[in-house]
Structure formats: structure tokens, C-alpha cells
Motif scaffolding. Structure first.
Motif, PDB file in Angstrom:
ATOM      1  N   ALA A 183      16.357   0.739 -64.075  1.00  0.00           N
ATOM      2  CA  ALA A 183      16.636  -0.314 -63.093  1.00  0.00           C
ATOM      3  C   ALA A 183      15.809  -1.572 -63.316  1.00  0.00           C
ATOM      4  CB  ALA A 183      16.410   0.237 -61.685  1.00  0.00           C
ATOM      5  N   THR A 184      14.523  -1.416 -63.576  1.00  0.00           N
ATOM      6  CA  THR A 184      13.660  -2.585 -63.742  1.00  0.00           C
ATOM      7  C   THR A 184      14.094  -3.424 -64.938  1.00  0.00           C
ATOM      8  OG1 THR A 184      11.801  -1.370 -62.786  1.00  0.00           O
ATOM      9  CG2 THR A 184      11.274  -3.354 -64.007  1.00  0.00           C
ATOM     10  N   ALA A 185      14.430  -2.778 -66.045  1.00  0.00           N
ATOM     11  CA  ALA A 185      14.877  -3.505 -67.231  1.00  0.00           C
ATOM     12  C   ALA A 185      16.210  -4.197 -66.983  1.00  0.00           C
ATOM     13  CB  ALA A 185      14.994  -2.550 -68.416  1.00  0.00           C
ATOM     14  N   ALA A 186      17.087  -3.552 -66.220  1.00  0.00           N
ATOM     15  CA  ALA A 186      18.384  -4.163 -65.916  1.00  0.00           C
ATOM     16  C   ALA A 186      18.203  -5.478 -65.159  1.00  0.00           C
ATOM     17  CB  ALA A 186      19.236  -3.190 -65.102  1.00  0.00           C
ATOM     18  N   ARG A 187      17.270  -5.485 -64.223  1.00  0.00           N
ATOM     19  CA  ARG A 187      16.998  -6.731 -63.502  1.00  0.00           C
ATOM     20  C   ARG A 187      16.447  -7.798 -64.445  1.00  0.00           C
ATOM     21  NH1 ARG A 187      15.295  -2.988 -59.558  1.00  0.00           N
ATOM     22  NH2 ARG A 187      13.127  -3.130 -60.225  1.00  0.00           N
ATOM     23  N   GLU A 188      15.655  -7.367 -65.419  1.00  0.00           N
ATOM     24  CA  GLU A 188      15.041  -8.299 -66.364  1.00  0.00           C
ATOM     25  C   GLU A 188      16.079  -8.982 -67.252  1.00  0.00           C
ATOM     26  OE1 GLU A 188      11.702  -9.935 -68.708  1.00  0.00           O
ATOM     27  OE2 GLU A 188      12.066  -9.343 -66.645  1.00  0.00           O
ATOM     28  N   ILE A 189      17.114  -8.245 -67.663  1.00  0.00           N
ATOM     29  CA  ILE A 189      18.085  -8.803 -68.612  1.00  0.00           C
ATOM     30  C   ILE A 189      19.356  -9.310 -67.941  1.00  0.00           C
ATOM     31  CG2 ILE A 189      17.239  -7.278 -70.439  1.00  0.00           C
ATOM     32  CD1 ILE A 189      19.856  -5.655 -70.093  1.00  0.00           C
ATOM     33  N   LEU A 190      19.475  -9.154 -66.618  1.00  0.00           N
ATOM     34  CA  LEU A 190      20.733  -9.495 -65.946  1.00  0.00           C
ATOM     35  C   LEU A 190      21.131 -10.944 -66.184  1.00  0.00           C
ATOM     36  CD1 LEU A 190      23.035  -8.616 -64.072  1.00  0.00           C
ATOM     37  CD2 LEU A 190      21.617  -9.325 -62.143  1.00  0.00           C
ATOM     38  N   SER A 191      20.246 -11.863 -65.833  1.00  0.00           N
ATOM     39  CA  SER A 191      20.598 -13.274 -65.938  1.00  0.00           C
ATOM     40  C   SER A 191      20.582 -13.805 -67.363  1.00  0.00           C
ATOM     41  CB  SER A 191      19.669 -14.116 -65.045  1.00  0.00           C
ATOM     42  OG  SER A 191      19.980 -15.482 -65.177  1.00  0.00           O
ATOM     43  N   MET A 224       5.577  -3.245 -62.390  1.00  0.00           N
ATOM     44  CA  MET A 224       5.810  -4.310 -63.351  1.00  0.00           C
ATOM     45  C   MET A 224       5.512  -5.653 -62.687  1.00  0.00           C
ATOM     46  SD  MET A 224       6.539  -2.610 -65.967  1.00  0.00           S
ATOM     47  CE  MET A 224       6.793  -4.037 -67.031  1.00  0.00           C
ATOM     48  N   GLU A 225       4.783  -6.499 -63.388  1.00  0.00           N
ATOM     49  CA  GLU A 225       4.330  -7.771 -62.808  1.00  0.00           C
ATOM     50  C   GLU A 225       5.487  -8.627 -62.314  1.00  0.00           C
ATOM     51  OE1 GLU A 225       1.117 -11.200 -64.022  1.00  0.00           O
ATOM     52  OE2 GLU A 225       2.449 -10.441 -65.590  1.00  0.00           O
ATOM     53  N   ARG A 226       6.585  -8.669 -63.091  1.00  0.00           N
ATOM     54  CA  ARG A 226       7.685  -9.549 -62.704  1.00  0.00           C
ATOM     55  C   ARG A 226       8.298  -9.157 -61.365  1.00  0.00           C
ATOM     56  NH1 ARG A 226       9.574  -6.631 -66.938  1.00  0.00           N
ATOM     57  NH2 ARG A 226      11.016  -4.974 -66.384  1.00  0.00           N
ATOM     58  N   ASP A 227       8.190  -7.864 -60.992  1.00  0.00           N
ATOM     59  CA  ASP A 227       8.786  -7.408 -59.746  1.00  0.00           C
ATOM     60  C   ASP A 227       8.028  -7.905 -58.522  1.00  0.00           C
ATOM     61  OD1 ASP A 227      10.745  -6.105 -61.121  1.00  0.00           O
ATOM     62  OD2 ASP A 227       9.851  -4.110 -60.964  1.00  0.00           O
ATOM     63  N   VAL A 228       6.779  -8.316 -58.711  1.00  0.00           N
ATOM     64  CA  VAL A 228       5.954  -8.732 -57.565  1.00  0.00           C
ATOM     65  C   VAL A 228       5.330 -10.110 -57.774  1.00  0.00           C
ATOM     66  CG1 VAL A 228       5.435  -6.380 -56.803  1.00  0.00           C
ATOM     67  CG2 VAL A 228       3.971  -7.466 -58.518  1.00  0.00           C
ATOM     68  N   ARG A 229       5.793 -10.829 -58.804  1.00  0.00           N
ATOM     69  CA  ARG A 229       5.186 -12.128 -59.116  1.00  0.00           C
ATOM     70  C   ARG A 229       5.254 -13.080 -57.933  1.00  0.00           C
ATOM     71  NH1 ARG A 229       7.709 -13.120 -63.730  1.00  0.00           N
ATOM     72  NH2 ARG A 229       6.061 -12.158 -64.980  1.00  0.00           N
ATOM     73  N   GLU A 230       6.404 -13.144 -57.260  1.00  0.00           N
ATOM     74  CA  GLU A 230       6.545 -14.047 -56.116  1.00  0.00           C
ATOM     75  C   GLU A 230       5.633 -13.629 -54.963  1.00  0.00           C
ATOM     76  OE1 GLU A 230      10.591 -14.386 -54.951  1.00  0.00           O
ATOM     77  OE2 GLU A 230      11.245 -15.318 -56.839  1.00  0.00           O
ATOM     78  N   ASP A 231       5.462 -12.332 -54.758  1.00  0.00           N
ATOM     79  CA  ASP A 231       4.572 -11.857 -53.698  1.00  0.00           C
ATOM     80  C   ASP A 231       3.122 -12.242 -53.986  1.00  0.00           C
ATOM     81  OD1 ASP A 231       6.543 -10.440 -52.104  1.00  0.00           O
ATOM     82  OD2 ASP A 231       6.613  -8.976 -53.720  1.00  0.00           O
ATOM     83  N   ILE A 232       2.730 -12.150 -55.266  1.00  0.00           N
ATOM     84  CA  ILE A 232       1.363 -12.520 -55.646  1.00  0.00           C
ATOM     85  C   ILE A 232       1.150 -14.018 -55.453  1.00  0.00           C
ATOM     86  CG2 ILE A 232      -0.252 -12.669 -57.577  1.00  0.00           C
ATOM     87  CD1 ILE A 232       0.991 -10.058 -58.652  1.00  0.00           C
ATOM     88  N   GLU A 233       2.112 -14.820 -55.899  1.00  0.00           N
ATOM     89  CA  GLU A 233       1.989 -16.272 -55.762  1.00  0.00           C
ATOM     90  C   GLU A 233       1.950 -16.697 -54.304  1.00  0.00           C
ATOM     91  OE1 GLU A 233       5.304 -17.673 -57.986  1.00  0.00           O
ATOM     92  OE2 GLU A 233       4.332 -17.381 -59.950  1.00  0.00           O
ATOM     93  N   ALA A 234       2.659 -15.962 -53.434  1.00  0.00           N
ATOM     94  CA  ALA A 234       2.695 -16.294 -52.008  1.00  0.00           C
ATOM     95  C   ALA A 234       1.508 -15.719 -51.241  1.00  0.00           C
ATOM     96  CB  ALA A 234       3.997 -15.786 -51.390  1.00  0.00           C
TER      97      ALA A 234
END
Length: 304
Positions: free
Chosen positions: A102-110, A244-254
């Protein structure tokens, strides 16, 4: 009585592979009733029962086992001939089945999947996400997505040039209540979310510093079988998570979450698309591989 067709043969082989009518129906994209009817029609034509059925299980009969052993290779030859014909297509069409977690699918979706269907609108992407690592050829997939170290050695792999990085995260409320770990071994005194791997084993949190690896078998109030579920639990302030960092990057920045032990968490394996080196890939398969290489090249050129 009408002669059995290719779909009837594929139905039997799929049920044999999955040991389940429901699983085979999902794999073939048909209803369980339609699949059961296809198997029943073939059994009636042959005059033998191919499967032993109970309310809880499905298994091949002796006749069914012999049938599948003979018809399986023949089906592969038929599909090979079809692939050879499709390889001559000028424009990519048809369906590509892709297996990912699932995590990889989100990474390559766009950057990959959505871009592909924009370029090739006549191709249908059938994306299946699951945690277990499977044989993509045996399960009927065209391509797989995994970290580099998990790609089988007999497969062709294309790095997408996107290094993965794990982080240890907690909420401000958690650190206010329980303190902040300064080394990985401090985690043994903290409340942590445990992750159960597809094979049933518990995942040990992985760290590295100065080339020296360290595995920590954490303890905590909850065990999950999907790492992506950790985010919501960590946001509630009840435990630390390893995600995975990308899954929470926005939470960390906020400021909703805080990342700790950063110096112990270097980038890990890159994400890869992989596939078998079959002789006659379809035009859609070739186009997808070319786009994956293009994405990988861009990812490497922009990596920091």
C-alpha cells in the motif's frame, strides 16, 4: 453441449492456484457464480469432478490434478502466443496487472500510474495492494513494486530513484508525558507500536549509525499488521511509531508530530518496479517499463 472455451480452462487453473472459488473469481474479475458455472460446465463436458468441495475448503480431485498438470503449460503457451501478437500493436491497449504494497502504491500513484493512463488511455491498470511478497508470475501479475532488496533475483528490476526513509515519530503530548529518546536503546523504555509482518513475525525497528546496524524489538500497547495504520494511533499521543517519512511529512511540518533519532535513520532501499523477462511483452508492458525508466532517471537526477 457447447465446447469449453479458454475462460473455462482459466477458471479451473485459477481455482486450483487459489484453492478458493472466491479468490479465483476476484483474480479473474468475474462473479463467483459465473466462475462456478464455468467450472461446472467443464466438469460436465469431461464427465469427471475436478474439485473436491466442502463448505470450508476446495481441493483438486485426482482427475483434476492430472488435468491441471497438463492444461497449465498449454495455457502458458496460448498466452505466450497472444503476447506475441499483442507485441506487434502500434498503440498500447489491454490491461496491466500490478502488485504492490500500500505505501509504495501511494508513492507511485501520481508520478507513474496516473501519468501512464494519461498517455495511454486505452490501457487499464489493475492495481492490487497487499503486504505479502508473492510470485507475480504464478499469481497472474505483469509487474510488481517492492523495495530493491525484496525483488526476486530472477526478475528484471528498475529503480525508480526514490530512496525510502523511515522515521520514529511521536506527538508533542507523548513527549511531554514520557520524555524523548536520545538513542535507539532508549525505546525499550517507551510505549511503541509493534508491526506484524505478512509471515507473522514481529518487525524489529531498524537503525544504523556509522555503518553499524541495530535492531530494536520494541514493546507497546498495540500491534498492527499494516504500518500505515500507525499514523492515527501516534497522533492520539498513546505511543511512538516507526513509519515511512513521506506518510507523515505534512504532520511533521505542521507540528502535529515530531521526528526523533534522525541521525540513526539513513535512507534505505530504493523502490523498484520489477517483472519477468518474457520474450514478447505487450505494447502496454513496454510503454509502462519505458515510463518507469524515465521516472527513475528523473528521481536519480533530483536526489539530494
Amino acid at each position: 453441449m457447447a465446447r469449453p472455451g479458454l475462460q473455462d480452462l482459466e477458471a479451473v487453473v485459477a481455482v486450483a492456484r487459489r484453492s478458493s472459488f472466491r479468490g479465483a473469481a476476484l483474480e479473474l474479475g468475474m462473479s463467483t457464480t459465473a466462475l462456478s458455472n464455468a467450472v461446472g460446465k467443464l466438469e460436465a463436458h469431461l464427465g469427471v469432478r475436478l474439485f473436491n468441495r466442502t463448505t470450508r475448503s476446495v481441493s483438486l480431485s485426482d482427475a483434476g490434478r492430472l488435468f491441471v498438470e497438463n492444461v497449465g503449460p498449454a495455457l502458458q503457451d496460448i498466452h505466450g502466443a497472444m503476447d506475441a501478437a499483442r507485441s506487434k500493436q502500434a498503440n498500447p491497449t489491454g490491461t496491466l496487472r500490478i502488485n504492490s504494497y500500500a505505501t509504495a502504491a501511494r508513492e507511485i500513484l501520481s508520478p507513474l500510474l496516473l501519468e501512464f493512463i494519461r498517455r495511454y488511455p486505452q490501457v487499464h491498470i489493475d492495481l492490487v495492494t497487499e503486504g505479502r511478497l508473492l510470485d507475480i508470475v504464478a499469481e497472474g501479475f505483469d509487474l510488481g513494486v517492492r523495495r530493491a532488496t525484496l525483488v526476486p533475483s530472477d526478475m528484471i528490476a528498475i529503480s525508480l530513484g526514490r530512496p525510502q526513509r523511515n522515521v520514529v515519530i511521536g506527538s508533542p503530548d507523548y513527549f511531554k508525558s514520557y520524555g524523548t529518546p536520545s538513542t535507539p536503546t532508549d525505546l525499550l523504555q517507551h510505549r511503541c507500536i509493534r508491526i506484524r509482518l505478512p509471515n507473522g513475525a514481529l518487525f524489529r525497528w531498524r537503525f544504523e549509525k556509522d555503518g553499524e546496524p541495530l535492531l530494536i524489538d520494541v514493546n507497546g500497547p498495540m500491534t498492527l499488521d499494516e504500518a500505515s495504520l500507525s499514523r492515527g494511533t501516534v497522533l492520539e499521543g498513546v505511543a511512538l511509531g516507526y513509519v515511512m517519512e513521506r506518510d507523515v511529512r505534512e504532520d511533521i511540518e505542521a507540528g502535529r508530530l515530531i521526528s526523533v533519532l534522525k541521525e540513526w535513520l539513513p535512507p534505505s532501499d530504493q523502490l523498484c518496479i520489477y517483472y519477468t523477462g518474457r520474450r514478447n511483452p505487450s505494447a502496454a508492458h513496454r510503454a509502462f517499463v519505458e515510463l518507469a525508466r524515465e521516472l527513475g532517471s528523473k528521481g536519480r537526477s533530483t536526489a539530494v
